[in-house]
Design a protein around this motif. Structure first.
Motif, PDB file in Angstrom:
ATOM      1  N   ASN A   1       0.811  -1.222   0.000  1.00 62.66           N
ATOM      2  CA  ASN A   1       0.000   0.000   0.000  1.00 62.66           C
ATOM      3  C   ASN A   1       0.842   1.270   0.000  1.00 62.66           C
ATOM      4  OD1 ASN A   1      -2.356  -1.550   0.088  1.00 62.66           O
ATOM      5  ND2 ASN A   1      -2.403  -1.556   2.321  1.00 62.66           N
ATOM      6  N   GLU A   2       2.167   1.101  -0.079  1.00 63.75           N
ATOM      7  CA  GLU A   2       3.102   2.233  -0.151  1.00 63.75           C
ATOM      8  C   GLU A   2       2.880   3.229   0.992  1.00 63.75           C
ATOM      9  OE1 GLU A   2       2.882   3.905  -4.059  1.00 63.75           O
ATOM     10  OE2 GLU A   2       3.913   2.210  -4.982  1.00 63.75           O
ATOM     11  N   VAL A   3       2.857   2.691   2.202  1.00 63.87           N
ATOM     12  CA  VAL A   3       2.699   3.509   3.409  1.00 63.87           C
ATOM     13  C   VAL A   3       4.092   3.831   3.954  1.00 63.87           C
ATOM     14  CG1 VAL A   3       1.729   3.618   5.731  1.00 63.87           C
ATOM     15  CG2 VAL A   3       0.522   2.354   3.926  1.00 63.87           C
ATOM     16  N   ASN A   4       4.445   5.098   3.989  1.00 58.84           N
ATOM     17  CA  ASN A   4       5.793   5.440   4.435  1.00 58.84           C
ATOM     18  C   ASN A   4       5.848   5.614   5.960  1.00 58.84           C
ATOM     19  OD1 ASN A   4       4.913   8.049   5.094  1.00 58.84           O
ATOM     20  ND2 ASN A   4       5.892   9.024   3.350  1.00 58.84           N
ATOM     21  N   MET A   5       7.033   5.866   6.479  1.00 59.03           N
ATOM     22  CA  MET A   5       7.225   5.936   7.922  1.00 59.03           C
ATOM     23  C   MET A   5       6.457   7.104   8.532  1.00 59.03           C
ATOM     24  SD  MET A   5      10.813   5.746  10.042  1.00 59.03           S
ATOM     25  CE  MET A   5      11.243   7.481  10.210  1.00 59.03           C
ATOM     26  N   TYR A   6       6.429   8.220   7.849  1.00 57.99           N
ATOM     27  CA  TYR A   6       5.684   9.384   8.338  1.00 57.99           C
ATOM     28  C   TYR A   6       4.207   9.044   8.482  1.00 57.99           C
ATOM     29  CZ  TYR A   6       3.891  14.187   8.513  1.00 57.99           C
ATOM     30  OH  TYR A   6       3.259  15.351   8.890  1.00 57.99           O
ATOM     31  N   GLN A   7       3.646   8.368   7.500  1.00 60.89           N
ATOM     32  CA  GLN A   7       2.228   8.023   7.538  1.00 60.89           C
ATOM     33  C   GLN A   7       1.925   7.022   8.647  1.00 60.89           C
ATOM     34  OE1 GLN A   7       2.237   6.804   3.433  1.00 60.89           O
ATOM     35  NE2 GLN A   7       1.028   8.591   2.785  1.00 60.89           N
ATOM     36  N   VAL A   8       2.830   6.078   8.867  1.00 62.97           N
ATOM     37  CA  VAL A   8       2.657   5.114   9.966  1.00 62.97           C
ATOM     38  C   VAL A   8       2.630   5.841  11.303  1.00 62.97           C
ATOM     39  CG1 VAL A   8       3.899   3.353  11.272  1.00 62.97           C
ATOM     40  CG2 VAL A   8       3.586   3.075   8.824  1.00 62.97           C
ATOM     41  N   LEU A   9       3.541   6.772  11.478  1.00 63.97           N
ATOM     42  CA  LEU A   9       3.601   7.512  12.733  1.00 63.97           C
ATOM     43  C   LEU A   9       2.383   8.416  12.894  1.00 63.97           C
ATOM     44  CD1 LEU A   9       7.407   8.379  12.763  1.00 63.97           C
ATOM     45  CD2 LEU A   9       6.219   6.758  14.258  1.00 63.97           C
ATOM     46  N   GLU A  10       1.873   8.937  11.801  1.00 64.01           N
ATOM     47  CA  GLU A  10       0.642   9.731  11.870  1.00 64.01           C
ATOM     48  C   GLU A  10      -0.508   8.906  12.435  1.00 64.01           C
ATOM     49  OE1 GLU A  10      -0.002  13.354   8.821  1.00 64.01           O
ATOM     50  OE2 GLU A  10       0.000  11.376   7.882  1.00 64.01           O
ATOM     51  N   MET A  11      -0.559   7.636  12.064  1.00 67.95           N
ATOM     52  CA  MET A  11      -1.633   6.762  12.535  1.00 67.95           C
ATOM     53  C   MET A  11      -1.594   6.578  14.048  1.00 67.95           C
ATOM     54  SD  MET A  11      -1.542   3.733   9.670  1.00 67.95           S
ATOM     55  CE  MET A  11      -1.540   4.107   7.912  1.00 67.95           C
ATOM     56  N   SER A  12      -0.402   6.609  14.618  1.00 66.64           N
ATOM     57  CA  SER A  12      -0.267   6.383  16.056  1.00 66.64           C
ATOM     58  C   SER A  12      -0.089   7.678  16.849  1.00 66.64           C
ATOM     59  CB  SER A  12       0.910   5.444  16.337  1.00 66.64           C
ATOM     60  OG  SER A  12       2.103   5.929  15.757  1.00 66.64           O
ATOM     61  N   ALA A  13      -0.137   8.811  16.165  1.00 68.19           N
ATOM     62  CA  ALA A  13       0.108  10.089  16.839  1.00 68.19           C
ATOM     63  C   ALA A  13      -0.935  10.414  17.894  1.00 68.19           C
ATOM     64  CB  ALA A  13       0.175  11.215  15.808  1.00 68.19           C
TER      65      ALA A  13
END
Length: 306
Positions: free
Chosen positions: A167-179
């Motif tokens: 799904n081409e989820v980058n590290m920034y987007q992963v961290l956004e999910m857990s912010a």
């Protein structure tokens, strides 16, 4: 900024953070935990220096916007965790590494602290899905406690890594999910507001007039008083985290470590948190990044003759 200087700042920040005492609820120079001791953290702070230097050099090399994705923040974080794992048995510095690695890379492409913050935000957004995979692997290698189970892209799920890539989820987007539930994730996806706006000013001001230990502990208390610790929140609930923050504010109102009254209450607070198993570990990580930012700000003064 010079890569060697940046690496030293990262190592100094790591060592000063754990040395601060009495830093309530955490390992410090007069307090060990059953599963990790003061010296473990000193070792951890030293052995990540080479990877922080690598991060700084990559920041310098890939300073062009089109090259930011080549920095490999996830790989650098993972490499630091692997190196730490060679020297100590338990996770001592995952959170610190997550904060100090992008700080090092951003400093490598910057001439002053104002540029560091802006560059950090940009290189975080330019991370890749492989960075996200490497971050997940770093978390699992560190066997970080208190992460919690998540319904989406859980780090403990074997399917998550493949899903990140597909799904081409980058590290920034992963961290956004857990912010929303993890302060470190919020810090890394919002330009490090606690580091630059709360911790840095306190440490920098007190370092000029008080001892480094006083500056470190007062910075820790200030952060804890304003931002409930999300490690405590995930383990014991929001109400308990807020209660701990209110206690920290009460100690600061008495002067914190800078007065006899505040120091007495601080000692009692430390004992109470340890007895109850309440560990403001996220606050400790943010204290380390604040210290590193302060030393980065001193770059031109320390290297003024070069």
């Amino acid at each position: 900024m010079d890569a060697d200087y940046i690496a030293k700042c990262a190592q100094i920040a790591s060592v000063l953070e754990v040395s601060g005492h009495p830093k309530p609820g955490n390992v410090h120079r007069t307090q060990d935990f059953p599963d990790m001791v003061f010296e473990d953290f000193l070792i951890s702070g030293v052995v990540v220096g080479d990877n922080m230097r690598r991060a700084a050099r990559r920041g310098s090399r890939y300073c062009d916007q089109d090259s930011w994705h080549k920095i490999g923040l996830g790989e650098l974080i993972k490499d630091s965790v692997v190196e730490t794992d060679r020297w100590v048995e338990n996770n001592t510095n995952l959170g610190i590494v997550m904060l100090l690695t992008p700080l090092s890379a951003a400093a490598g492409m910057s001439n002053d602290l104002d540029s560091v913050r802006d560059n950090l935000n940009q290189i975080m957004k330019a991370t890749t899905p492989q960075d996200a995979v490497n971050l997940y692997q770093a978390i699992n290698i560190a066997d970080a406690g208190g992460m919690g189970e998540q319904s989406e892209l859980d780090v403990a799920s074997e399917d998550s890594v493949q899903e990140l890539l597909e799904n081409e989820v980058n590290m920034y987007q992963v961290l956004e999910m857990s912010a929303g539930w993890d302060q470190l994730s919020y810090e890394l996806t919002h330009g490090m507001p606690v580091t630059f706006e709360t911790g840095l000013p306190v440490f920098r001001e007190l370092k000029a007039t008080e001892s480094i230990n006083q500056a470190t502990v007062q910075t820790f208390l200030t952060i804890l008083s304003r931002i409930p610790d999300t490690l405590i929140e995930r383990k014991y609930g929001e109400a308990k985290a807020q209660e701990v923050s209110r206690s920290a504010k009460g100690i600061l109102d008495e002067g914190g470590i800078l007065t006899h009254e505040g120091r007495d209450k601080l000692d009692q607070f430390d004992e109470e948190l340890v007895e109850k198993g309440l560990n403001p570990g996220t606050t400790a990580d943010l204290t380390a990044s604040s210290i590193m930012a302060s030393y980065l700000a001193d770059y031109k003064d320390i290297y003024k003759d070069d």
